[in-house]
Design a protein around this motif. Structure first.
Motif, PDB file in Angstrom:
ATOM      1  N   ARG A   1    -102.098  17.846   2.167  1.00 56.15           N
ATOM      2  CA  ARG A   1    -101.107  16.776   2.082  1.00 56.15           C
ATOM      3  C   ARG A   1    -101.536  15.772   1.023  1.00 56.15           C
ATOM      4  O   ARG A   1    -102.670  15.309   1.003  1.00 56.15           O
ATOM      5  CB  ARG A   1    -100.975  16.049   3.422  1.00 56.15           C
ATOM      6  N   PHE A   2    -100.576  15.432   0.140  1.00 56.71           N
ATOM      7  CA  PHE A   2    -100.843  14.490  -0.935  1.00 56.71           C
ATOM      8  C   PHE A   2     -99.946  13.267  -0.818  1.00 56.71           C
ATOM      9  O   PHE A   2     -98.824  13.335  -0.318  1.00 56.71           O
ATOM     10  CB  PHE A   2    -100.607  15.156  -2.299  1.00 56.71           C
ATOM     11  N   PHE A   3    -100.462  12.137  -1.324  1.00 60.51           N
ATOM     12  CA  PHE A   3     -99.707  10.904  -1.476  1.00 60.51           C
ATOM     13  C   PHE A   3     -99.535  10.601  -2.957  1.00 60.51           C
ATOM     14  O   PHE A   3    -100.509  10.582  -3.712  1.00 60.51           O
ATOM     15  CB  PHE A   3    -100.457   9.715  -0.852  1.00 60.51           C
ATOM     16  N   ASN A   4     -98.289  10.337  -3.372  1.00 59.59           N
ATOM     17  CA  ASN A   4     -98.014   9.803  -4.703  1.00 59.59           C
ATOM     18  C   ASN A   4     -97.587   8.347  -4.591  1.00 59.59           C
ATOM     19  O   ASN A   4     -97.052   7.925  -3.564  1.00 59.59           O
ATOM     20  CB  ASN A   4     -96.904  10.601  -5.401  1.00 59.59           C
ATOM     21  N   ARG A   5     -97.780   7.591  -5.667  1.00 60.36           N
ATOM     22  CA  ARG A   5     -97.409   6.177  -5.711  1.00 60.36           C
ATOM     23  C   ARG A   5     -96.455   5.959  -6.886  1.00 60.36           C
ATOM     24  O   ARG A   5     -96.672   6.467  -7.988  1.00 60.36           O
ATOM     25  CB  ARG A   5     -98.653   5.307  -5.882  1.00 60.36           C
ATOM     26  N   TYR A   6     -95.394   5.186  -6.638  1.00 62.10           N
ATOM     27  CA  TYR A   6     -94.390   4.923  -7.670  1.00 62.10           C
ATOM     28  C   TYR A   6     -94.621   3.556  -8.289  1.00 62.10           C
ATOM     29  O   TYR A   6     -94.758   2.544  -7.580  1.00 62.10           O
ATOM     30  CB  TYR A   6     -92.992   4.980  -7.065  1.00 62.10           C
ATOM     31  N   ASP A   7     -94.656   3.518  -9.626  1.00 63.18           N
ATOM     32  CA  ASP A   7     -94.788   2.268 -10.356  1.00 63.18           C
ATOM     33  C   ASP A   7     -93.402   1.813 -10.807  1.00 63.18           C
ATOM     34  O   ASP A   7     -92.755   2.488 -11.609  1.00 63.18           O
ATOM     35  CB  ASP A   7     -95.715   2.443 -11.564  1.00 63.18           C
ATOM     36  N   ILE A   8     -92.958   0.658 -10.294  1.00 60.98           N
ATOM     37  CA  ILE A   8     -91.619   0.154 -10.591  1.00 60.98           C
ATOM     38  C   ILE A   8     -91.457  -0.120 -12.083  1.00 60.98           C
ATOM     39  O   ILE A   8     -90.426   0.215 -12.679  1.00 60.98           O
ATOM     40  CB  ILE A   8     -91.354  -1.136  -9.775  1.00 60.98           C
ATOM     41  N   ALA A   9     -92.453  -0.720 -12.704  1.00 59.79           N
ATOM     42  CA  ALA A   9     -92.329  -1.144 -14.105  1.00 59.79           C
ATOM     43  C   ALA A   9     -92.168   0.036 -15.046  1.00 59.79           C
ATOM     44  O   ALA A   9     -91.302   0.044 -15.921  1.00 59.79           O
ATOM     45  CB  ALA A   9     -93.535  -1.988 -14.504  1.00 59.79           C
TER      46      ALA A   9
ATOM     47  N   PHE B   1    -101.719   8.413  -5.333  1.00 63.01           N
ATOM     48  CA  PHE B   1    -102.111   7.227  -4.576  1.00 63.01           C
ATOM     49  C   PHE B   1    -103.556   7.354  -4.101  1.00 63.01           C
ATOM     50  O   PHE B   1    -104.297   6.380  -4.058  1.00 63.01           O
ATOM     51  CB  PHE B   1    -101.167   7.050  -3.391  1.00 63.01           C
ATOM     52  N   LEU B   2    -103.948   8.566  -3.731  1.00 62.72           N
ATOM     53  CA  LEU B   2    -105.311   8.853  -3.309  1.00 62.72           C
ATOM     54  C   LEU B   2    -105.944   9.828  -4.288  1.00 62.72           C
ATOM     55  O   LEU B   2    -105.263  10.688  -4.855  1.00 62.72           O
ATOM     56  CB  LEU B   2    -105.328   9.470  -1.906  1.00 62.72           C
ATOM     57  N   ASP B   3    -107.255   9.707  -4.466  1.00 60.66           N
ATOM     58  CA  ASP B   3    -107.960  10.613  -5.374  1.00 60.66           C
ATOM     59  C   ASP B   3    -108.116  12.010  -4.789  1.00 60.66           C
ATOM     60  O   ASP B   3    -108.433  12.957  -5.511  1.00 60.66           O
ATOM     61  CB  ASP B   3    -109.349  10.048  -5.707  1.00 60.66           C
TER      62      ASP B   3
ATOM     63  N   SER C   1    -105.675  15.391  16.737  1.00 61.86           N
ATOM     64  CA  SER C   1    -106.567  14.426  16.089  1.00 61.86           C
ATOM     65  C   SER C   1    -105.818  13.153  15.711  1.00 61.86           C
ATOM     66  O   SER C   1    -104.585  13.128  15.686  1.00 61.86           O
ATOM     67  CB  SER C   1    -107.200  15.057  14.839  1.00 61.86           C
ATOM     68  N   TYR C   2    -106.593  12.100  15.378  1.00 61.44           N
ATOM     69  CA  TYR C   2    -106.007  10.780  15.115  1.00 61.44           C
ATOM     70  C   TYR C   2    -106.863  10.027  14.106  1.00 61.44           C
ATOM     71  O   TYR C   2    -108.098  10.140  14.093  1.00 61.44           O
ATOM     72  CB  TYR C   2    -105.945   9.978  16.414  1.00 61.44           C
ATOM     73  N   ALA C   3    -106.198   9.204  13.270  1.00 65.22           N
ATOM     74  CA  ALA C   3    -106.885   8.259  12.392  1.00 65.22           C
ATOM     75  C   ALA C   3    -105.971   7.073  12.151  1.00 65.22           C
ATOM     76  O   ALA C   3    -104.756   7.146  12.380  1.00 65.22           O
ATOM     77  CB  ALA C   3    -107.278   8.918  11.068  1.00 65.22           C
ATOM     78  N   ARG C   4    -106.549   5.960  11.693  1.00 66.02           N
ATOM     79  CA  ARG C   4    -105.757   4.778  11.375  1.00 66.02           C
ATOM     80  C   ARG C   4    -106.295   4.124  10.107  1.00 66.02           C
ATOM     81  O   ARG C   4    -107.442   4.366   9.689  1.00 66.02           O
ATOM     82  CB  ARG C   4    -105.779   3.779  12.536  1.00 66.02           C
ATOM     83  N   SER C   5    -105.437   3.276   9.519  1.00 65.64           N
ATOM     84  CA  SER C   5    -105.803   2.633   8.258  1.00 65.64           C
ATOM     85  C   SER C   5    -105.017   1.350   8.099  1.00 65.64           C
ATOM     86  O   SER C   5    -103.845   1.268   8.503  1.00 65.64           O
ATOM     87  CB  SER C   5    -105.505   3.573   7.077  1.00 65.64           C
ATOM     88  N   ALA C   6    -105.621   0.360   7.467  1.00 61.32           N
ATOM     89  CA  ALA C   6    -104.917  -0.879   7.164  1.00 61.32           C
ATOM     90  C   ALA C   6    -104.107  -0.764   5.887  1.00 61.32           C
ATOM     91  O   ALA C   6    -103.104  -1.466   5.715  1.00 61.32           O
ATOM     92  CB  ALA C   6    -105.915  -2.033   7.045  1.00 61.32           C
ATOM     93  N   ASP C   7    -104.525   0.124   4.980  1.00 61.77           N
ATOM     94  CA  ASP C   7    -103.883   0.213   3.658  1.00 61.77           C
ATOM     95  C   ASP C   7    -103.525   1.631   3.242  1.00 61.77           C
ATOM     96  O   ASP C   7    -103.067   1.856   2.127  1.00 61.77           O
ATOM     97  CB  ASP C   7    -104.788  -0.407   2.592  1.00 61.77           C
ATOM     98  N   MET C   8    -103.728   2.604   4.102  1.00 58.99           N
ATOM     99  CA  MET C   8    -103.487   4.030   3.848  1.00 58.99           C
ATOM    100  C   MET C   8    -104.414   4.599   2.777  1.00 58.99           C
ATOM    101  O   MET C   8    -104.205   5.709   2.312  1.00 58.99           O
ATOM    102  CB  MET C   8    -102.017   4.324   3.534  1.00 58.99           C
ATOM    103  N   LYS C   9    -105.422   3.832   2.387  1.00 64.15           N
ATOM    104  CA  LYS C   9    -106.454   4.334   1.481  1.00 64.15           C
ATOM    105  C   LYS C   9    -107.785   4.533   2.199  1.00 64.15           C
ATOM    106  O   LYS C   9    -108.486   5.504   1.963  1.00 64.15           O
ATOM    107  CB  LYS C   9    -106.660   3.363   0.307  1.00 64.15           C
ATOM    108  N   HIS C  10    -108.118   3.601   3.071  1.00 71.66           N
ATOM    109  CA  HIS C  10    -109.378   3.643   3.800  1.00 71.66           C
ATOM    110  C   HIS C  10    -109.062   3.898   5.275  1.00 71.66           C
ATOM    111  O   HIS C  10    -108.372   3.109   5.916  1.00 71.66           O
ATOM    112  CB  HIS C  10    -110.130   2.325   3.625  1.00 71.66           C
ATOM    113  N   TRP C  11    -109.605   4.984   5.790  1.00 72.63           N
ATOM    114  CA  TRP C  11    -109.243   5.443   7.129  1.00 72.63           C
ATOM    115  C   TRP C  11    -110.438   5.366   8.069  1.00 72.63           C
ATOM    116  O   TRP C  11    -111.593   5.409   7.645  1.00 72.63           O
ATOM    117  CB  TRP C  11    -108.702   6.871   7.058  1.00 72.63           C
TER     118      TRP C  11
END
Length: 313
Positions: free
Chosen positions: A156-164, A171-173, A217-227
């Motif tokens: 599973r991958f995360f992409n991030r959209y840049d508005i500008a 989004f993640l390495d 299984s379970y995990a949590r994150s404040a910013d979806m980068k650090h779990w």
């Protein structure tokens, strides 16, 4: 809707208007998308010829303007459509994917469905895509999550959209989940909880056979980068089967858990509650609710059924 609510709540609601949109196929279940933004409303669906269509209306009007997109579904219920609007009013749409190259459209003009264009995102791991999902992180950035690979062998991958720049980057390495070419994760979430964190639960599956789901299984994150795990200890990405500190319930393969039968909610103390089913010690199927108690997951059976329920395929 009214019929599905508690009587005390249902009495407050009534259908005031019904507006036909289109004729659609009814012989297989596939998810459509309804998106309302201020005084605009958009619907994405497959019409009776299985063509992907986006319809638009103003909320004070009954007429829908429609645009057919160059994508047509066969019969696969995996191939739902999802759509989102960014802060500048551009529409993003993805869908009709089950282990196929990425299908993603974006409008060239804000709120103008006649300007949808098909395009890539990052051009990385976009050859075998499934399960598209748009979401926003804690700062309001638009993200896109999808699976690359297949059932039993996926990441599973995360992409991030840049508005500008109107471009997508990773989004993640690393992948969020990595099945290490032996399995893949089926997640529910991320869901933003009442504590402000993003919570996610998942099972692993070894093959396309749904009977091979295992290890809730379970995990949590404040910013979806650090779990982190439920006890607050950080974990490294990608999330893998070997991280046993993430286990909610070590259900074995063939143990009666299925990815489509998992849900995540929260109790009055903001603790996550995970619902699922599995076989008990007598091999009878039961529904369980697990919650963290003193930093440790505790499953509780809430049924007392007396038979096994076999599934597979």
């Amino acid at each position: 809707l009214a019929c599905s609510l508690h009587p005390a709540i249902a009495a407050e609601y009534a259908i005031t208007e019904t507006i036909d949109v289109d004729t659609v196929p009814s012989w297989f279940r596939v998810g459509f998308c309804l998106l309302t933004d201020r005084d605009h409303q958009y619907a994405a669906y497959y019409n009776e010829t299985h063509q992907m269509v986006v319809a638009h209306r103003r909320l004070d009007q009954q007429h829908w303007n429609k645009v057919a997109l160059p994508s047509r579904i066969g019969w696969d219920s995996h191939n739902y459509i999802t759509m989102v609007i960014d802060r500048d009013g551009y529409l993003h749409l993805s869908g009709n994917m089950h282990c196929v190259p990425l299908i993603y459209f974006r409008t060239r003009k804000p709120r103008d469905i006649s300007t949808f264009e098909k395009m890539p995102m990052t051009k990385m791991e976009e050859e075998r895509c499934t399960y598209p999902r748009f979401l926003f992180d804690s700062t309001g950035q638009l993200l896109f999550m999808y699976r690359s690979g297949s059932s039993g062998n996926g990441r599973r991958f995360f992409n991030r959209y840049d508005i500008a720049s109107q471009t997508w980057t990773r989004f993640l390495d690393t992948p969020l989940f990595d099945g290490e070419e032996l399995r893949n994760a089926y997640p529910v979430g991320p869901v933003k909880g009442p504590d402000g964190n993003f919570h996610i639960v998942w099972v692993w599956r070894d093959t396309p056979d749904c009977a091979t789901n295992h290890d809730l299984s379970y995990a949590r994150s404040a910013d979806m980068k650090h779990w982190e795990a439920v006890d607050g200890k950080p974990v490294t990405l990608p999330l893998t089967l070997s991280q046993t500190q993430l286990l909610v319930d070590p259900v074995p393969s063939g143990g009666g858990i299925i990815n489509s039968g998992i849900d995540l909610t929260f109790d009055s103390s903001n603790r996550p509650l995970v619902t699922y089913h599995k076989r008990d010690a007598n091999q009878h199927m039961q529904i369980y609710v697990a919650r963290p108690e003193n930093g440790v997951w505790q499953p509780h059976a809430i049924t007392r059924w007396d038979k096994a329920i076999a599934f597979g395929g």
